[in-house]
Motif scaffolding. Structure first.
Motif: not given
Length: 188
Positions: A97-119
């Motif tokens: 796991v890589r835990i990213v601290l911060g407001d997810a409305r911002q940090t989600v934009l910086a995460q590269p895909g592709p993802f198989d599963l999102v919660l």
């Protein structure tokens, strides 16, 4: 099936979260379903929006340990990040796991895909934002699980209408606790 020692730890962690409040953990049956889904689709890359104290994170990381995958967990509360980190360390899954601290409305934009599963299990008013941010990063056939769709149906009305009206998403509602929406991304 999850390791019995990890399952016992998860049972304790869920009970602790209910006693102390503010953890907003998944319902245990929903967490188990998420674990099974990750295994069934052989998830390699997963994203968790709203990691809290690591309850759902551990369920996902356990499945990803079996598939050889990795999880990115987004959490805004430093106290919860510290708890999740300690809990993952205790069950031997921190390396998944890589835990990213911060407001997810911002940090989600910086995460590269592709993802198989999102919660998605975070602030309800931002579910629509999270959906729009992750759809372009979801692989065809990828899954999204959104928690609290029955208990917060009013707050999530726009999100639910958006998901249910998109012909590229096949959806089903799961009946566990506060309700979960499961969506499969099927772009043309």
């Amino acid at each position: 099936m999850i390791d019995p020692a990890r399952k016992a730890f998860l049972d304790h962690l869920h009970a602790w979260g209910r006693e102390h409040g503010g953890m907003w953990n998944l319902n245990p049956e929903a967490a188990q379903a998420l674990h099974l889904l990750a295994l069934a689709i052989d998830a390699q890359r997963a994203l968790e929006i709203g990691g809290s104290n690591g309850y759902s994170t551990i369920w996902l990381a356990d499945a990803l340990e079996r598939t050889g995958g990795h999880l990115i967990s987004l959490e805004a509360d430093p106290r919860k990040v510290a708890m999740a980190t300690a809990n993952l360390q205790q069950v031997g899954l921190l390396h998944r796991v890589r835990i990213v601290l911060g407001d997810a409305r911002q940090t989600v934009l910086a995460q590269p895909g592709p993802f198989d599963l999102v919660l998605i299990d975070a602030d309800k008013e931002s579910y629509i934002h999270y959906l729009e941010a992750v759809l372009p990063k979801l692989r065809p056939g990828g899954l999204i699980m959104a928690d609290n769709v029955r208990s917060h149906a009013g707050e999530l009305r726009t999100f639910l209408e958006r998901v249910r009206s998109d012909p590229r998403l096949d959806t089903v509602e799961l009946p566990f606790g506060p309700g979960q929406l499961l969506a499969c991304w099927l772009p043309a």
